[in-house]
Design an enzyme around this catalytic site. Structure first.
Site, PDB file in Angstrom:
ATOM      1  N   ARG A   1       0.842  -1.208   0.000  1.00 45.52           N
ATOM      2  CA  ARG A   1       0.000   0.000   0.000  1.00 45.52           C
ATOM      3  C   ARG A   1       0.870   1.248   0.000  1.00 45.52           C
ATOM      4  O   ARG A   1       0.493   2.279   0.551  1.00 45.52           O
ATOM      5  CB  ARG A   1      -0.901  -0.005   1.224  1.00 45.52           C
ATOM      6  CG  ARG A   1      -0.143  -0.138   2.541  1.00 45.52           C
ATOM      7  CD  ARG A   1      -1.031   0.273   3.677  1.00 45.52           C
ATOM      8  NE  ARG A   1      -0.391  -0.012   4.959  1.00 45.52           N
ATOM      9  CZ  ARG A   1      -0.906   0.346   6.109  1.00 45.52           C
ATOM     10  NH1 ARG A   1      -2.056   0.981   6.148  1.00 45.52           N
ATOM     11  NH2 ARG A   1      -0.276   0.082   7.238  1.00 45.52           N
TER      12      ARG A   1
ATOM     13  N   ASP B   1      -6.271  -3.917   1.292  1.00 53.69           N
ATOM     14  CA  ASP B   1      -7.005  -2.942   0.479  1.00 53.69           C
ATOM     15  C   ASP B   1      -6.116  -1.812  -0.027  1.00 53.69           C
ATOM     16  O   ASP B   1      -6.573  -0.943  -0.775  1.00 53.69           O
ATOM     17  CB  ASP B   1      -8.196  -2.372   1.257  1.00 53.69           C
ATOM     18  CG  ASP B   1      -7.779  -1.655   2.522  1.00 53.69           C
ATOM     19  OD1 ASP B   1      -6.561  -1.451   2.743  1.00 53.69           O
ATOM     20  OD2 ASP B   1      -8.669  -1.286   3.319  1.00 53.69           O
TER      21      ASP B   1
ATOM     22  N   ARG C   1       6.197  10.356   3.240  1.00 51.03           N
ATOM     23  CA  ARG C   1       7.298  10.042   4.151  1.00 51.03           C
ATOM     24  C   ARG C   1       8.624  10.292   3.451  1.00 51.03           C
ATOM     25  O   ARG C   1       8.742  10.104   2.240  1.00 51.03           O
ATOM     26  CB  ARG C   1       7.130   8.587   4.548  1.00 51.03           C
ATOM     27  CG  ARG C   1       8.249   7.953   5.272  1.00 51.03           C
ATOM     28  CD  ARG C   1       7.751   6.723   5.994  1.00 51.03           C
ATOM     29  NE  ARG C   1       7.924   5.513   5.206  1.00 51.03           N
ATOM     30  CZ  ARG C   1       7.587   4.296   5.646  1.00 51.03           C
ATOM     31  NH1 ARG C   1       7.040   4.132   6.840  1.00 51.03           N
ATOM     32  NH2 ARG C   1       7.782   3.244   4.897  1.00 51.03           N
TER      33      ARG C   1
ATOM     34  N   ARG D   1      15.749  -2.358   3.240  1.00 55.44           N
ATOM     35  CA  ARG D   1      15.504  -3.062   4.495  1.00 55.44           C
ATOM     36  C   ARG D   1      16.328  -4.341   4.529  1.00 55.44           C
ATOM     37  O   ARG D   1      16.791  -4.806   3.467  1.00 55.44           O
ATOM     38  CB  ARG D   1      14.024  -3.471   4.565  1.00 55.44           C
ATOM     39  CG  ARG D   1      13.066  -2.326   4.340  1.00 55.44           C
ATOM     40  CD  ARG D   1      11.789  -2.804   3.649  1.00 55.44           C
ATOM     41  NE  ARG D   1      10.981  -1.657   3.210  1.00 55.44           N
ATOM     42  CZ  ARG D   1      10.007  -1.115   3.930  1.00 55.44           C
ATOM     43  NH1 ARG D   1       9.671  -1.645   5.075  1.00 55.44           N
ATOM     44  NH2 ARG D   1       9.363  -0.059   3.491  1.00 55.44           N
TER      45      ARG D   1
ATOM     46  N   ASP E   1      11.557  -6.961   7.661  1.00 56.55           N
ATOM     47  CA  ASP E   1      11.155  -5.981   6.641  1.00 56.55           C
ATOM     48  C   ASP E   1      10.967  -4.598   7.253  1.00 56.55           C
ATOM     49  O   ASP E   1      10.806  -3.622   6.525  1.00 56.55           O
ATOM     50  CB  ASP E   1       9.862  -6.420   5.936  1.00 56.55           C
ATOM     51  CG  ASP E   1       8.755  -6.778   6.907  1.00 56.55           C
ATOM     52  OD1 ASP E   1       8.978  -7.654   7.755  1.00 56.55           O
ATOM     53  OD2 ASP E   1       7.677  -6.167   6.834  1.00 56.55           O
ATOM     54  N   ASN E   2      10.985  -4.510   8.565  1.00 54.93           N
ATOM     55  CA  ASN E   2      10.853  -3.216   9.230  1.00 54.93           C
ATOM     56  C   ASN E   2      12.175  -2.781   9.860  1.00 54.93           C
ATOM     57  O   ASN E   2      12.184  -1.963  10.776  1.00 54.93           O
ATOM     58  CB  ASN E   2       9.752  -3.268  10.295  1.00 54.93           C
ATOM     59  CG  ASN E   2       8.367  -3.381   9.673  1.00 54.93           C
ATOM     60  OD1 ASN E   2       8.175  -2.985   8.522  1.00 54.93           O
ATOM     61  ND2 ASN E   2       7.423  -3.902  10.408  1.00 54.93           N
TER      62      ASN E   2
HETATM   63  P1  AMP Z   1       3.752  -3.568   8.072  1.00 59.93           P
HETATM   64  O1  AMP Z   1       3.354  -4.471   9.188  1.00 59.93           O
HETATM   65  O2  AMP Z   1       2.971  -2.274   8.038  1.00 59.93           O
HETATM   66  O3  AMP Z   1       5.210  -3.346   8.017  1.00 59.93           O
HETATM   67  O4  AMP Z   1       3.294  -4.300   6.731  1.00 59.93           O
HETATM   68  C1  AMP Z   1       3.663  -5.609   6.404  1.00 59.93           C
HETATM   69  C2  AMP Z   1       3.292  -5.917   4.983  1.00 59.93           C
HETATM   70  O5  AMP Z   1       1.883  -5.846   4.787  1.00 59.93           O
HETATM   71  C3  AMP Z   1       3.886  -4.980   3.960  1.00 59.93           C
HETATM   72  O6  AMP Z   1       4.191  -5.730   2.838  1.00 59.93           O
HETATM   73  C4  AMP Z   1       2.751  -4.002   3.701  1.00 59.93           C
HETATM   74  O7  AMP Z   1       2.853  -3.384   2.442  1.00 59.93           O
HETATM   75  C5  AMP Z   1       1.546  -4.915   3.774  1.00 59.93           C
HETATM   76  N1  AMP Z   1       0.302  -4.212   4.150  1.00 59.93           N
HETATM   77  C6  AMP Z   1      -0.032  -3.739   5.374  1.00 59.93           C
HETATM   78  N2  AMP Z   1      -1.262  -3.177   5.342  1.00 59.93           N
HETATM   79  C7  AMP Z   1      -1.727  -3.288   4.065  1.00 59.93           C
HETATM   80  C8  AMP Z   1      -2.944  -2.908   3.389  1.00 59.93           C
HETATM   81  N3  AMP Z   1      -3.923  -2.287   4.020  1.00 59.93           N
HETATM   82  N4  AMP Z   1      -3.023  -3.193   2.081  1.00 59.93           N
HETATM   83  C9  AMP Z   1      -2.039  -3.820   1.413  1.00 59.93           C
HETATM   84  N5  AMP Z   1      -0.899  -4.218   1.999  1.00 59.93           N
HETATM   85  C10 AMP Z   1      -0.718  -3.951   3.309  1.00 59.93           C
HETATM   86 MG    MG Z   2       6.583  -2.442   7.160  1.00 58.04          MG
END
Ligand code: AMP
Ligand code: MG
Length: 488
Positions: free
Chosen positions: A95, A127, A178, A185, A254-255
């Site tokens: 996203r 989404d 951002r 990463r 990944d973070n």
């Molecule tokens: P995060 O936990 O925010 O670091 O996200 C982990 C993974 O989930 C990453 O690949 C994000 O791009 C994906 N992701 C998180 N929320 C959404 C969303 N609402 N729609 C699509 N991908 C998402």
């Molecule tokens: Mg992330």
């Protein structure tokens, strides 16, 4: 389309040029009714962007990805990652979009990136959207971290989209713009590792060296030097988190950045009282990412980075493993040295003050703090007053062993702590959980005033100012257990 000429913004597309295998050219979803909720004017100015042009329709087009500057190629970046210990070979920007790289007037290069800009080929079941609350939360916490002097991605703006986002309820949607040293990463390297393409791995490592650690290019062993530089940056970063009581909440690989900046403020929180086991994330049942586990997790994540880099460390696999292991073996000492130096500073002592005198005092203090509900941030801040001869505020905060505290204070004061230095190290204002929640709830209902006041406090965290007392006070008794949520 081109962005309003007043912005005169030119973005490079270096990432996609150099690493096309890791990038999918993509465009943002159309934003029906963009409305600027917050713009970081000091950051915009530092980047050489015109504030009034950013506020104009063309600027909002840029900040939502609806208008793409000349020369830019927005992309979704691919990456893999260990999430809570389990490996996902294909995560990527589900996203988010990298709009491109921007060079500021002093020649520094930054990624300009959007979050909440719609589904991409990496979206899986998601989404692609983001809600106002979580995007403002990232804005608040990242700007607070920056003001605390902690390396972090920055927030340039949050724009409400006018579109609803379905979570447990319908929420107003938003896009966060951002700015980061880069979005490389540990998971970017793991993604290439899954492809087994050593040439691509070398290109990625060269790109990382060039953007973040140019000195590694001239080291005897550039790729080992890259790994060691990332390790040193992360040891220092996580020590800084620990010193301010920050719990990232989702330290998946990944973070974790290659630059050493904090990234992805999802379920993060600052702890109220001192609690090594502090966990806020609703999905972290096992406490994998609890406060006190963060250094151990950082080391674990670095081991994953080392594994991904092995083909570059030596042609002989055993030798490559030996080099990585030797380097990783230094992480604990690096982290410990950064943390000890920070703790000495929090107690008002210079870095060269005798460890054997100060560190036992630190241990005793943390043991005392663990037995009280005293607000961690307020407690250290009020130690500054104690160093100037007024122990009243410390005692008022501390509900535990008052006699033990007095004995500790006497031992500490006898060493002559520097109260002025302490006030530059121990913040008065951090994004306390109850204040963040208050600001986000109001903003979600359309009232941006509490957000503005909170930002005013936390973006100058060391200068106590009259009128901001409630921002320097711990959570009220009835605030209860704080829970945060991922991916919202
Ligand atoms: P995060 O936990 O925010 O670091 O996200 C982990 C993974 O989930 C990453 O690949 C994000 O791009 C994906 N992701 C998180 N929320 C959404 C969303 N609402 N729609 C699509 N991908 C998402
Ligand atoms: Mg992330």
């Amino acid at each position: 389309m081109s962005v309003t000429p007043e912005l005169a913004l030119s973005l490079d597309n270096r990432f996609v040029r150099e690493l096309p295998e890791l990038a999918v050219p993509w465009q943002a979803e159309t934003t029906p009714e963009p409305r600027l909720l917050v713009l970081n004017e000091p950051l915009a100015t530092q980047l050489g962007l015109d504030v009034s042009a950013l506020r104009a329709p063309g600027g909002l087009g840029l900040l939502t990805g609806n208008e793409v500057p000349e020369g830019a190629t927005p992309v979704a970046q691919g990456y893999a990652g260990h999430q809570f210990g389990g490996f996902s070979p294909r995560l990527g920007d589900g996203r988010a979009l990298l709009l491109g790289e921007l060079t500021d007037p002093s020649g520094h290069c930054y990624d300009l990136h959007l979050k909440g800009s719609g589904r991409t080929p990496f979206a899986r079941g998601g989404d692609g959207l983001a809600a106002v609350g979580p995007m403002l939360r990232e804005y608040i916490v990242s700007e607070a971290m920056h003001a605390l002097g902690i390396p972090t991605t920055r927030s340039l703006a949050v724009v409400a989209t006018g579109q609803s986002v379905r979570r447990e309820t319908l929420l107003p949607g938003a896009v966060l713009a951002r700015v980061a040293a880069s979005h490389l990463r540990v998971g970017s390297f793991q993604y290439v590792q899954t492809m087994g393409d050593v040439d691509l791995l070398r290109r990625l490592a060269d790109h990382a060296i060039s953007r973040h650690y140019p000195e590694a290019a001239t080291a005897a062993h550039p790729y080992l030097a890259l790994f060691e530089a990332v390790q040193a940056a992360q040891a220092s970063l996580v020590a800084r988190w620990m010193l301010v009581g920050f719990v990232h909440g989702v330290m998946n690989t990944d973070n974790m950045t290659i630059s050493g900046e904090s990234i992805d403020y999802g379920p993060c929180a600052f702890m109220d009282g001192f609690d090594p086991g502090a966990v806020f994330s609703s999905i972290d049942d096992a406490g994998r990412y609890a406060y006190a586990n963060q250094p151990v997790v950082a080391e674990w994540n670095l081991a994953r980075l080392a594994e991904a880099l092995l083909p570059l460390l030596d042609d002989d696999q055993e030798q490559a493993v030996a080099l990585a292991t030797e380097s990783l073996g230094r992480f604990r000492d690096q982290y410990g040295a950064a943390w000890s130096a920070g703790m000495k500073s929090k107690l008002g002592f210079a870095a060269d003050h005798d460890d054997s005198v100060v560190l036992p005092l630190v241990d005793q203090l943390l043991a005392l703090l663990q037995d009280t509900r005293a607000d961690y941030t307020s407690f250290f801040r009020s130690l500054g007053a104690a160093a100037r001869g007024d122990a009243g505020p410390v005692h008022a905060l501390f509900e535990g062993d008052q006699q033990g505290l007095d004995e500790w204070l006497n031992r500490w004061l006898a060493l002559g702590p520097d109260s002025t230095a302490m006030e530059r190290t121990n913040p008065a204002y951090i994004p306390r959980n109850h204040l963040v929640e208050e600001a986000l709830a109001a903003a979600t209902d359309g009232d941006l005033e509490p957000l503005g006041r909170l930002l005013e406090a936390v973006t100058a965290p060391f200068d106590s100012r009259p009128g901001l007392e409630r921002y320097a006070t711990g959570a009220p008794e009835d605030f209860g257990t704080y829970r945060t949520f991922c991916g919202t």
